[in-house]
Design a protein around this motif. Sequence first.
Motif, PDB file in Angstrom:
ATOM      1  N   PHE A   1      12.992 -15.735   7.181  1.00  0.00           N
ATOM      2  CA  PHE A   1      12.640 -14.226   6.554  1.00  0.00           C
ATOM      3  C   PHE A   1      13.466 -13.301   7.236  1.00  0.00           C
ATOM      4  O   PHE A   1      13.479 -12.008   6.890  1.00  0.00           O
ATOM      5  CB  PHE A   1      11.001 -13.916   6.627  1.00  0.00           C
ATOM      6  N   ALA A   2      14.006 -13.637   8.515  1.00  0.00           N
ATOM      7  CA  ALA A   2      14.612 -12.656   9.195  1.00  0.00           C
ATOM      8  C   ALA A   2      13.800 -11.448   9.835  1.00  0.00           C
ATOM      9  O   ALA A   2      14.204 -10.427   9.753  1.00  0.00           O
ATOM     10  CB  ALA A   2      15.830 -12.198   8.628  1.00  0.00           C
ATOM     11  N   VAL A   3      12.702 -11.786  10.224  1.00  0.00           N
ATOM     12  CA  VAL A   3      11.647 -10.981  10.530  1.00  0.00           C
ATOM     13  C   VAL A   3      11.095 -11.204  12.112  1.00  0.00           C
ATOM     14  O   VAL A   3      10.859 -12.658  12.166  1.00  0.00           O
ATOM     15  CB  VAL A   3      10.625 -10.486   9.572  1.00  0.00           C
ATOM     16  N   ASP A   4      10.842 -10.353  12.825  1.00  0.00           N
ATOM     17  CA  ASP A   4      10.346 -10.557  14.182  1.00  0.00           C
ATOM     18  C   ASP A   4       8.708 -11.125  13.815  1.00  0.00           C
ATOM     19  O   ASP A   4       7.894 -10.296  13.231  1.00  0.00           O
ATOM     20  CB  ASP A   4      10.396  -9.560  14.854  1.00  0.00           C
ATOM     21  N   PRO A   5       8.380 -12.376  14.081  1.00  0.00           N
ATOM     22  CA  PRO A   5       6.855 -12.736  13.813  1.00  0.00           C
ATOM     23  C   PRO A   5       5.940 -11.983  14.409  1.00  0.00           C
ATOM     24  O   PRO A   5       4.644 -11.890  13.884  1.00  0.00           O
ATOM     25  CB  PRO A   5       6.936 -14.214  14.411  1.00  0.00           C
ATOM     26  N   GLU A   6       6.269 -11.020  15.429  1.00  0.00           N
ATOM     27  CA  GLU A   6       5.277 -10.495  16.078  1.00  0.00           C
ATOM     28  C   GLU A   6       5.000  -9.047  15.528  1.00  0.00           C
ATOM     29  O   GLU A   6       3.756  -8.583  15.587  1.00  0.00           O
ATOM     30  CB  GLU A   6       5.802  -9.990  17.598  1.00  0.00           C
ATOM     31  N   LYS A   7       5.866  -8.793  14.480  1.00  0.00           N
ATOM     32  CA  LYS A   7       5.972  -7.569  13.630  1.00  0.00           C
ATOM     33  C   LYS A   7       4.892  -7.631  12.307  1.00  0.00           C
ATOM     34  O   LYS A   7       4.661  -6.937  11.787  1.00  0.00           O
ATOM     35  CB  LYS A   7       6.900  -6.909  13.397  1.00  0.00           C
ATOM     36  N   VAL A   8       4.715  -9.160  12.229  1.00  0.00           N
ATOM     37  CA  VAL A   8       3.965  -9.492  10.888  1.00  0.00           C
ATOM     38  C   VAL A   8       2.254  -9.388  11.150  1.00  0.00           C
ATOM     39  O   VAL A   8       1.920  -9.819  11.949  1.00  0.00           O
ATOM     40  CB  VAL A   8       4.149 -10.904  10.560  1.00  0.00           C
TER      41      VAL A   8
ATOM     42  N   ILE B   1       4.119 -15.106   1.268  1.00  0.00           N
ATOM     43  CA  ILE B   1       4.399 -13.544   1.286  1.00  0.00           C
ATOM     44  C   ILE B   1       3.922 -13.074   2.762  1.00  0.00           C
ATOM     45  O   ILE B   1       2.992 -13.157   3.211  1.00  0.00           O
ATOM     46  CB  ILE B   1       3.854 -12.770   0.281  1.00  0.00           C
ATOM     47  N   ILE B   2       4.749 -12.019   3.334  1.00  0.00           N
ATOM     48  CA  ILE B   2       4.439 -11.470   4.575  1.00  0.00           C
ATOM     49  C   ILE B   2       4.560 -10.061   4.418  1.00  0.00           C
ATOM     50  O   ILE B   2       5.415  -9.595   3.612  1.00  0.00           O
ATOM     51  CB  ILE B   2       5.335 -11.888   5.736  1.00  0.00           C
ATOM     52  N   GLU B   3       3.634  -9.380   5.151  1.00  0.00           N
ATOM     53  CA  GLU B   3       3.888  -7.925   5.186  1.00  0.00           C
ATOM     54  C   GLU B   3       3.785  -7.704   6.719  1.00  0.00           C
ATOM     55  O   GLU B   3       3.285  -8.288   7.865  1.00  0.00           O
ATOM     56  CB  GLU B   3       2.422  -7.291   4.797  1.00  0.00           C
ATOM     57  N   TYR B   4       4.900  -6.774   6.940  1.00  0.00           N
ATOM     58  CA  TYR B   4       5.261  -6.135   8.376  1.00  0.00           C
ATOM     59  C   TYR B   4       5.780  -4.962   8.629  1.00  0.00           C
ATOM     60  O   TYR B   4       5.868  -4.080   7.557  1.00  0.00           O
ATOM     61  CB  TYR B   4       6.583  -7.178   8.806  1.00  0.00           C
ATOM     62  N   GLU B   5       5.968  -4.427   9.754  1.00  0.00           N
ATOM     63  CA  GLU B   5       6.262  -2.973  10.115  1.00  0.00           C
ATOM     64  C   GLU B   5       7.690  -2.808   9.224  1.00  0.00           C
ATOM     65  O   GLU B   5       8.708  -3.227   9.788  1.00  0.00           O
ATOM     66  CB  GLU B   5       6.743  -2.931  11.564  1.00  0.00           C
ATOM     67  N   GLY B   6       7.549  -2.098   8.225  1.00  0.00           N
ATOM     68  CA  GLY B   6       8.809  -1.679   7.588  1.00  0.00           C
ATOM     69  C   GLY B   6       9.150  -2.237   6.142  1.00  0.00           C
ATOM     70  O   GLY B   6       9.819  -1.960   5.380  1.00  0.00           O
ATOM     71  N   GLY B   7       8.002  -3.064   5.944  1.00  0.00           N
ATOM     72  CA  GLY B   7       7.984  -3.742   4.480  1.00  0.00           C
ATOM     73  C   GLY B   7       7.227  -5.046   4.183  1.00  0.00           C
ATOM     74  O   GLY B   7       6.650  -5.403   5.044  1.00  0.00           O
ATOM     75  N   HIS B   8       7.571  -5.720   2.997  1.00  0.00           N
ATOM     76  CA  HIS B   8       7.145  -6.988   2.787  1.00  0.00           C
ATOM     77  C   HIS B   8       8.174  -8.021   2.076  1.00  0.00           C
ATOM     78  O   HIS B   8       8.899  -7.376   1.574  1.00  0.00           O
ATOM     79  CB  HIS B   8       5.882  -6.895   1.819  1.00  0.00           C
ATOM     80  N   LYS B   9       8.007  -9.225   2.218  1.00  0.00           N
ATOM     81  CA  LYS B   9       8.831 -10.125   1.608  1.00  0.00           C
ATOM     82  C   LYS B   9       8.298 -11.406   1.030  1.00  0.00           C
ATOM     83  O   LYS B   9       7.177 -11.975   1.818  1.00  0.00           O
ATOM     84  CB  LYS B   9       9.883 -10.319   2.697  1.00  0.00           C
ATOM     85  N   GLY B  10       8.612 -11.752   0.154  1.00  0.00           N
ATOM     86  CA  GLY B  10       8.062 -13.248  -0.293  1.00  0.00           C
ATOM     87  C   GLY B  10       9.229 -14.361  -0.670  1.00  0.00           C
ATOM     88  O   GLY B  10      10.316 -13.817  -1.229  1.00  0.00           O
ATOM     89  N   ILE B  11       9.137 -15.584  -0.158  1.00  0.00           N
ATOM     90  CA  ILE B  11       9.958 -16.590  -0.487  1.00  0.00           C
ATOM     91  C   ILE B  11       9.219 -17.774  -1.216  1.00  0.00           C
ATOM     92  O   ILE B  11       7.947 -18.085  -0.808  1.00  0.00           O
ATOM     93  CB  ILE B  11      10.611 -16.815   0.809  1.00  0.00           C
ATOM     94  N   SER B  12       9.787 -18.399  -2.097  1.00  0.00           N
ATOM     95  CA  SER B  12       9.168 -19.515  -2.853  1.00  0.00           C
ATOM     96  C   SER B  12       8.807 -20.591  -1.838  1.00  0.00           C
ATOM     97  O   SER B  12       9.603 -21.005  -1.106  1.00  0.00           O
ATOM     98  CB  SER B  12      10.297 -19.954  -3.925  1.00  0.00           C
TER      99      SER B  12
END
Length: 417
Positions: A146-153, A164-175
Motif C-alpha cells: 500500500f506504500a503507507v506507514d502502518p502507524e498512520k492507519v 481496505i485501509i483508512e489513514y491520515e490523508g486518504g484510503h486505499k483498497g487492494i484485491s
Amino acid sequence: MTKKGDMLYAWTNDAEIQKKAELGGAVTSLWKYALESKAVDAVLVVTRGVDLYDAKPVLITDPKDLASTAGSLHCGTLLIPKLIKKYLDGARDMKIGVTVKGCDAMAFYELAKRKQINLDNIIMIGVNCGGSVSPVLARKMIADKFAVDPEKVHKEEIDKGQFIIEYEGGHKGISIDELEEAGYGRRTNCRRCKMKVPRQADLACGNWGVIGPRAGKATFVEVCSEKGANLMDGAIKKGILATEPANPKGLDIRGKVEGAMFKLGDKWRKKDFEGLGEGRDRLKKIMAETSRCIKCYQCIDQCPICYCVDCTTRNPAYVPPGELPVNFMFHLIRYAHIADSCVNCGQCEEVCPAEIPNTLFMHAQQVELEKMFGHVPGVNMELPLMAYVEEKTERERLHNTGSDMIYENVFNPFTKH
C-alpha cells in the motif's frame, strides 16, 4: 416471537451504540441486553489494544463499557475458548457471552466434548468471517503493497474482495487475490477455512445479504438455537433492538457469497495440500520443517485441543529433554493426539518462533482422517475416539492397573461388539 431458523435484519435503537457501531450495532446491543437482564454474568470481547494490530481480550461486566468495543478487528488473531478454559475455569460457575468466529465456535465444541468448557453457561454470537490477517504481516503488507506507514492507519476492513485501509490523508483498497498471490493477505489457515458462517453459535451475524435501504445500517441475523431466539426476543421487547424479515434477494446473495468462499477454501486446500506431497515425500517435508523446533511449547499452550494435565511430550521416556534438534517423537505425539480434531484455527502456527507451518501439517492430516472416518471436528458434540476418556480418571486407572490400553474400557475396534 423469534424462532430457530429465522433470518432477520437487525439494528440498534441505542443512541450511544449507534455512534460507534458498524453494520447497525445489533451484536453490541444484544450483549448490552444480555448483561442488563442477567442472561450472562460477563461478556468476553476482543477489542483494540494500543493500535489496530493489537487484539486485546476484555471481560466486561458493566453494560456501559460495551459501546467502546464495537467494530471489527481483522488483524486480531486471538482464539477465545482456550482463554475461557485457562483463566475463567471453563465457565463452570459463570455465565459468559462471547462473540465468535468460525474457528472459535469449533474450538468451543471440541473443548466442551473434552469436558473443559461448560457450554450450558456460554452464549455465542457468531460473526461471518472471511479471514484474519497476521498483525506482523499486516504491517509489512501495508508498507510494501500500500506504500503507507502502518502507524498512520487508523482503520481497516475487508469488503467486496478487497483489504481496505483508512489513514491520515486518504484510503486505499487492494484485491485480496492480488495480495495473497504476492504472499500477503489472510492467514494461510483462513484461506483454507470453510467455516464462514458459524451456525454452531446461537446466532450467526454479519453483513452478507443486507441489501436495499438497510445496507450498511443493519446486521443480518440467522437464529440458530432456542437460546439465540430468546436473546433476540428479550432485546426486541426491551426496545434496544429493532428487526425486520431479511430481504429474500438478500438471502440468495448471502448464500452465493458463502458458496464463493467455500470454493476459495477448496482452491487453497488443493494448492496447500498438494504442495506437501504424499506418503514419504510429505513425511520428509514435515521432518525437515519441524527440525527447527526449539520445544518452546507455545503450540501446545495455544492449541484448543491440547488440554492434558500430564503432557506426554514432557515424558523423558518419549521425548529426551535438553536436545536440539528436538526428537521427532515430540511432533508425532502431537499429531496422534490432535489430528482427528484440528479446527484449523492457526494458533500453533501464529505463535511459533521458528515459523514452522504447524497448522498446515495438522490440517492436512485432519482432512485425510475426515475422509477415512467421517468425523468432522467442531460442528456438533459427536465425539472422536480420543475424547471418549477423561484424562485424570484414565491416568489414575493406568497407574493402578499398570495397563497401557488406554481405551480398553471404552471401545476396542479390534473386538466384536
